[in-house]
Write a protein that holds these residues in place. Structure first.
Motif, PDB file in Angstrom:
ATOM      1  N   VAL A   1       0.954  -1.167  -0.042  1.00 35.17           N
ATOM      2  CA  VAL A   1       0.084   0.061  -0.016  1.00 35.17           C
ATOM      3  C   VAL A   1       0.756   1.301  -0.128  1.00 35.17           C
ATOM      4  CG1 VAL A   1      -1.743   1.356   1.008  1.00 35.17           C
ATOM      5  CG2 VAL A   1      -1.775  -1.223   1.206  1.00 35.17           C
ATOM      6  N   GLN A   2       0.350   2.195  -0.927  1.00 37.02           N
ATOM      7  CA  GLN A   2       1.175   3.562  -0.898  1.00 37.02           C
ATOM      8  C   GLN A   2       0.259   4.609  -0.903  1.00 37.02           C
ATOM      9  OE1 GLN A   2       3.988   3.495  -4.172  1.00 37.02           O
ATOM     10  NE2 GLN A   2       5.277   3.583  -2.506  1.00 37.02           N
ATOM     11  N   LEU A   3       0.312   5.593  -0.203  1.00 37.81           N
ATOM     12  CA  LEU A   3      -0.462   6.935  -0.108  1.00 37.81           C
ATOM     13  C   LEU A   3       0.528   8.014  -0.336  1.00 37.81           C
ATOM     14  CD1 LEU A   3      -2.692   6.433   2.715  1.00 37.81           C
ATOM     15  CD2 LEU A   3      -3.198   5.811   0.575  1.00 37.81           C
ATOM     16  N   VAL A   4       0.511   8.665  -1.620  1.00 38.55           N
ATOM     17  CA  VAL A   4       1.321   9.707  -1.883  1.00 38.55           C
ATOM     18  C   VAL A   4       0.895  10.915  -2.064  1.00 38.55           C
ATOM     19  CG1 VAL A   4       3.103  10.596  -3.620  1.00 38.55           C
ATOM     20  CG2 VAL A   4       2.854   8.018  -3.220  1.00 38.55           C
ATOM     21  N   GLU A   5       0.976  11.922  -0.959  1.00 33.58           N
ATOM     22  CA  GLU A   5       0.539  13.392  -1.015  1.00 33.58           C
ATOM     23  C   GLU A   5       1.226  14.341  -2.122  1.00 33.58           C
ATOM     24  OE1 GLU A   5       0.262  12.088   3.307  1.00 33.58           O
ATOM     25  OE2 GLU A   5       1.781  12.065   1.717  1.00 33.58           O
ATOM     26  N   SER A   6       0.595  15.373  -2.541  1.00 42.33           N
ATOM     27  CA  SER A   6       1.098  16.236  -3.238  1.00 42.33           C
ATOM     28  C   SER A   6       0.500  17.692  -3.117  1.00 42.33           C
ATOM     29  CB  SER A   6       1.287  15.912  -4.768  1.00 42.33           C
ATOM     30  OG  SER A   6       0.120  15.692  -5.387  1.00 42.33           O
ATOM     31  N   GLY A   7       1.179  18.794  -3.722  1.00 41.25           N
ATOM     32  CA  GLY A   7       0.423  19.997  -3.579  1.00 41.25           C
ATOM     33  C   GLY A   7       0.561  20.737  -2.586  1.00 41.25           C
ATOM     34  N   GLY A   8       1.360  20.492  -1.541  1.00 38.66           N
ATOM     35  CA  GLY A   8       1.859  21.281  -0.609  1.00 38.66           C
ATOM     36  C   GLY A   8       2.751  22.606  -0.940  1.00 38.66           C
ATOM     37  N   GLY A   9       2.999  23.369  -0.088  1.00 43.62           N
ATOM     38  CA  GLY A   9       3.681  24.457  -0.571  1.00 43.62           C
ATOM     39  C   GLY A   9       3.605  26.032   0.476  1.00 43.62           C
ATOM     40  N   LEU A  10       4.182  26.995  -0.203  1.00 42.67           N
ATOM     41  CA  LEU A  10       4.100  28.271   0.666  1.00 42.67           C
ATOM     42  C   LEU A  10       2.801  29.006  -0.042  1.00 42.67           C
ATOM     43  CD1 LEU A  10       5.289  30.409   2.666  1.00 42.67           C
ATOM     44  CD2 LEU A  10       6.784  30.921   0.890  1.00 42.67           C
ATOM     45  N   VAL A  11       2.042  29.594   0.869  1.00 44.60           N
ATOM     46  CA  VAL A  11       1.087  30.603   0.322  1.00 44.60           C
ATOM     47  C   VAL A  11       0.700  31.581   1.261  1.00 44.60           C
ATOM     48  CG1 VAL A  11      -0.754  28.982   1.756  1.00 44.60           C
ATOM     49  CG2 VAL A  11      -1.487  30.336  -0.470  1.00 44.60           C
ATOM     50  N   GLN A  12       0.326  32.768   1.041  1.00 44.62           N
ATOM     51  CA  GLN A  12       0.302  33.740   1.772  1.00 44.62           C
ATOM     52  C   GLN A  12      -1.092  33.609   2.505  1.00 44.62           C
ATOM     53  OE1 GLN A  12       0.543  37.347  -0.428  1.00 44.62           O
ATOM     54  NE2 GLN A  12       2.634  37.684   0.159  1.00 44.62           N
ATOM     55  N   ALA A  13      -1.447  34.185   3.552  1.00 42.61           N
ATOM     56  CA  ALA A  13      -2.533  34.486   4.363  1.00 42.61           C
ATOM     57  C   ALA A  13      -3.825  34.688   3.517  1.00 42.61           C
ATOM     58  CB  ALA A  13      -2.405  35.032   5.635  1.00 42.61           C
ATOM     59  N   GLY A  14      -4.800  34.028   3.531  1.00 39.71           N
ATOM     60  CA  GLY A  14      -6.292  34.337   3.046  1.00 39.71           C
ATOM     61  C   GLY A  14      -6.094  33.616   1.662  1.00 39.71           C
ATOM     62  N   GLY A  15      -5.010  32.838   1.328  1.00 37.28           N
ATOM     63  CA  GLY A  15      -4.909  32.058  -0.063  1.00 37.28           C
ATOM     64  C   GLY A  15      -5.381  30.659   0.177  1.00 37.28           C
ATOM     65  N   SER A  16      -5.183  29.944  -1.012  1.00 40.67           N
ATOM     66  CA  SER A  16      -5.913  28.463  -1.108  1.00 40.67           C
ATOM     67  C   SER A  16      -4.692  27.453  -1.445  1.00 40.67           C
ATOM     68  CB  SER A  16      -6.958  28.622  -2.054  1.00 40.67           C
ATOM     69  OG  SER A  16      -8.011  29.138  -1.536  1.00 40.67           O
ATOM     70  N   LEU A  17      -4.921  26.295  -1.230  1.00 39.39           N
ATOM     71  CA  LEU A  17      -4.150  25.066  -1.875  1.00 39.39           C
ATOM     72  C   LEU A  17      -5.021  24.157  -1.916  1.00 39.39           C
ATOM     73  CD1 LEU A  17      -0.855  25.425   0.209  1.00 39.39           C
ATOM     74  CD2 LEU A  17      -1.183  25.811  -2.112  1.00 39.39           C
ATOM     75  N   ARG A  18      -4.763  23.269  -2.852  1.00 34.76           N
ATOM     76  CA  ARG A  18      -5.312  21.823  -3.156  1.00 34.76           C
ATOM     77  C   ARG A  18      -4.277  20.622  -2.919  1.00 34.76           C
ATOM     78  NH1 ARG A  18      -7.854  19.157  -8.342  1.00 34.76           N
ATOM     79  NH2 ARG A  18      -9.811  18.113  -7.555  1.00 34.76           N
TER      80      ARG A  18
ATOM     81  N   CYS B   1      -4.065  13.226  -2.863  1.00 33.27           N
ATOM     82  CA  CYS B   1      -3.283  11.885  -2.202  1.00 33.27           C
ATOM     83  C   CYS B   1      -3.813  10.802  -3.079  1.00 33.27           C
ATOM     84  CB  CYS B   1      -3.915  11.769  -0.956  1.00 33.27           C
ATOM     85  SG  CYS B   1      -3.309  10.178  -0.067  1.00 33.27           S
ATOM     86  N   ALA B   2      -2.498  10.224  -3.644  1.00 34.72           N
ATOM     87  CA  ALA B   2      -2.940   9.026  -4.520  1.00 34.72           C
ATOM     88  C   ALA B   2      -2.701   7.837  -4.161  1.00 34.72           C
ATOM     89  CB  ALA B   2      -1.922   9.113  -5.657  1.00 34.72           C
TER      90      ALA B   2
ATOM     91  N   THR C   1      -8.010   8.606  -5.863  1.00 36.16           N
ATOM     92  CA  THR C   1      -7.346   9.993  -5.297  1.00 36.16           C
ATOM     93  C   THR C   1      -8.209  10.471  -4.284  1.00 36.16           C
ATOM     94  OG1 THR C   1      -5.862   9.872  -7.418  1.00 36.16           O
ATOM     95  CG2 THR C   1      -6.070  11.789  -5.817  1.00 36.16           C
ATOM     96  N   VAL C   2      -7.811  11.251  -3.192  1.00 35.46           N
ATOM     97  CA  VAL C   2      -8.660  12.073  -2.351  1.00 35.46           C
ATOM     98  C   VAL C   2      -7.766  13.245  -2.486  1.00 35.46           C
ATOM     99  CG1 VAL C   2      -7.300  11.421  -0.399  1.00 35.46           C
ATOM    100  CG2 VAL C   2      -9.584  12.180  -0.060  1.00 35.46           C
ATOM    101  N   TYR C   3      -8.895  14.433  -2.353  1.00 33.56           N
ATOM    102  CA  TYR C   3      -8.314  15.750  -2.387  1.00 33.56           C
ATOM    103  C   TYR C   3      -8.719  16.553  -0.877  1.00 33.56           C
ATOM    104  CZ  TYR C   3      -8.266  14.439  -7.147  1.00 33.56           C
ATOM    105  OH  TYR C   3      -8.065  13.661  -8.592  1.00 33.56           O
TER     106      TYR C   3
END
Length: 124
Positions: free
Chosen positions: A2-19, A22-23, A77-79
């Motif tokens: 079993v493997q769960l691989v997350e992606s999409g993290g990073g640096l964002v300013q307050a008030g911003g969004s990220l998605r 996880c595959a 995949t889960v988001y």
């Protein structure tokens, strides 16, 4: 394996969004409830939300209304859509899988499989 691989993290300013994504592989995806947790430095791992294959969801009060969990069963995949981020959301974010039918899915010890985590940093 079993493997769960997350992606999409990073640096964002307050008030911003990220998605985050996880595959999953190596498990019968529709038979698992998928959850998102996070862990900030010096703090315990915290439950944020979870979703079953039919789409029913549950959220911690701290993220309700700002974060949305979803899944694509065809893609295994889960988001996690995160909006209105603030510096207190800075943490390593993990996806995890627990078998359907297991209770207390807001407890990390009830999850069998974990991803490696992805860092989310929110600047003020």
């Amino acid at each position: 394996q079993v493997q769960l691989v997350e992606s999409g993290g990073g640096l964002v300013q307050a008030g911003g969004s990220l998605r985050l994504s996880c595959a999953a592989s190596g498990l019968a995806f529709i038979m698992y409830r998928m959850g998102w947790f996070r862990q900030a430095p010096g703090k315990e791992r915290e439950f944020m939300c979870a979703i079953i294959s039919r789409g029913a969801t549950s959220y911690a009060d701290s993220v309700k209304g700002r974060f949305t969990i979803s899944r694509d069963n065809a893609k295994n995949t889960v988001y996690l859509q995160m909006n209105s981020l603030n510096p207190e959301d800075t943490a390593v974010y993990y996806c995890a899988a627990t078998p359907l039918g297991r209770s207390s899915w807001d407890k990390s010890q009830n999850y069998d499989y974990w991803g490696q985590g992805t860092q989310v940093t929110v600047s003020s």
